[in-house]
Design a protein around this motif. Structure first.
Motif, mmCIF file in Angstrom:
data_model
loop_
_atom_site.group_PDB
_atom_site.id
_atom_site.type_symbol
_atom_site.label_atom_id
_atom_site.label_comp_id
_atom_site.label_asym_id
_atom_site.label_seq_id
_atom_site.Cartn_x
_atom_site.Cartn_y
_atom_site.Cartn_z
ATOM 1 N N ARG A 1 0.871 -1.171 0.000
ATOM 2 C CA ARG A 1 0.000 0.000 0.000
ATOM 3 C C ARG A 1 0.913 1.228 0.000
ATOM 4 O O ARG A 1 1.521 1.568 1.018
ATOM 5 C CB ARG A 1 -0.932 -0.032 1.200
ATOM 6 N N ILE A 2 1.043 1.856 -1.167
ATOM 7 C CA ILE A 2 2.037 2.910 -1.361
ATOM 8 C C ILE A 2 1.430 4.256 -0.975
ATOM 9 O O ILE A 2 0.655 4.846 -1.720
ATOM 10 C CB ILE A 2 2.530 2.936 -2.823
ATOM 11 N N ARG A 3 1.783 4.736 0.195
ATOM 12 C CA ARG A 3 1.211 5.985 0.718
ATOM 13 C C ARG A 3 2.090 7.194 0.424
ATOM 14 O O ARG A 3 1.612 8.321 0.433
ATOM 15 C CB ARG A 3 0.992 5.856 2.226
ATOM 16 N N GLU A 4 3.378 6.966 0.180
ATOM 17 C CA GLU A 4 4.299 8.074 -0.031
ATOM 18 C C GLU A 4 4.133 8.613 -1.453
ATOM 19 O O GLU A 4 4.250 7.861 -2.430
ATOM 20 C CB GLU A 4 5.744 7.626 0.191
ATOM 21 N N ASN A 5 3.897 9.906 -1.567
ATOM 22 C CA ASN A 5 3.687 10.511 -2.879
ATOM 23 C C ASN A 5 4.899 10.337 -3.784
ATOM 24 O O ASN A 5 4.761 10.101 -4.991
ATOM 25 C CB ASN A 5 3.351 11.992 -2.721
#
Length: 267
Positions: free
Chosen positions: A102-106
């Motif tokens: 789950r890629i949360r970092e922009n």
């Protein structure tokens, strides 16, 4: 033995909605590929089952599925994203186990989108060495996966480890032997557990009994062979372990609403 055509071996980049263009069964039914697959969801949500474990996916979820790993996922009308097929024997250092990140970092999202854009541009281009350039960008995608896996260790494991291990072993065995005509009791015996326990574990990890996963895998292959080959129905039935073409036809119609011949014509 039924000869099953091998899928394309060259790397491809395909919009996720297009994967279901020939019918949602093409993505939702359990199956395994002979090449690694990367999925990047940018819009919409649904459920995905990988190696006998079901989880929800949402935008900015990245999922890596190694070759030979059984999987299936929902693709609703609002789901968008990109699928990258690495091709057989791609030679890249890819993860040995499935990943659901789950890629949360922009910044990580931007890096991935730029890499996917570059892969697609080179694959569709005609400049000198565009195939080699696409391969280099695929290598950058493998680096991105390695870094993100290190940054998100053991993320989102909702089921007990023992259940995940048994479900994964079942799907591995199922992928190997689904053409044999074996039933759930046979798989349970091979795994050293009772059919009841195997069914309970599959319900825990996927929300479905073991029998459903087995039927799903067999019927996916049946539909694929009917849609993509000219094999006679009786050969399809025999190659999937059915005792008779008539029994295969009844089972196929019960689960799909069409006879094998009708399905072939519509496909």
């Amino acid at each position: 033995m039924t000869q099953i055509p091998a899928p394309p071996s060259a790397p491809r980049l395909i919009a996720i909605p297009r994967l279901a263009a020939g019918g949602r069964w093409r993505v939702e039914a359990m199956r395994a590929l002979s090449e690694p697959l990367f999925l990047w969801f940018t819009k919409g949500q649904g459920r995905i089952t990988v190696a006998g474990a079901t989880r929800g996916y949402t935008p900015h979820n990245a999922i890596f599925i190694p070759a030979g790993t059984m999987h299936g996922f929902e693709v609703g009308p609002q789901v968008f994203g990109t699928a990258v097929f690495f091709g057989r024997d791609c030679g890249l250092p890819l993860p040995a186990q499935p990943l659901h990140l789950r890629i949360r970092e922009n910044s990580a999202q931007v890096d991935l989108n730029l890499t996917l854009d570059a892969i697609g541009r080179e694959m569709a281009g005609d400049k000198p060495a565009h195939d080699r350039a696409a391969g280099y960008h695929l290598g950058l995608l493998s680096v991105w996966l390695e870094r993100q896996a290190a940054a998100h260790p053991l993320e989102d494991a909702p089921h007990p480890a023992s259940a995940r291990r048994l479900a994964a072993r079942f799907t591995q065995l199922l992928e190997r032997d689904f053409r044999s005509g074996m039933g759930v009791a046979d798989y349970a015996a091979a795994l050293g557990v009772t059919p009841t326990h195997l069914t309970r574990v599959c319900r825990t990890t996927t929300g479905r009994p073991a029998k459903d996963l087995l039927q799903d895998r067999v019927l996916f292959e049946a539909r694929r062979l009917l849609a993509e080959t000219a094999l006679p129905v009786q050969e399809v039935a025999r190659g999937l372990g059915f005792n008779s073409p008539a029994y295969f036809t009844r089972a196929f119609q019960q689960h799909t609403g069409k006879t094998p011949s009708d399905f072939r014509r519509s496909a």
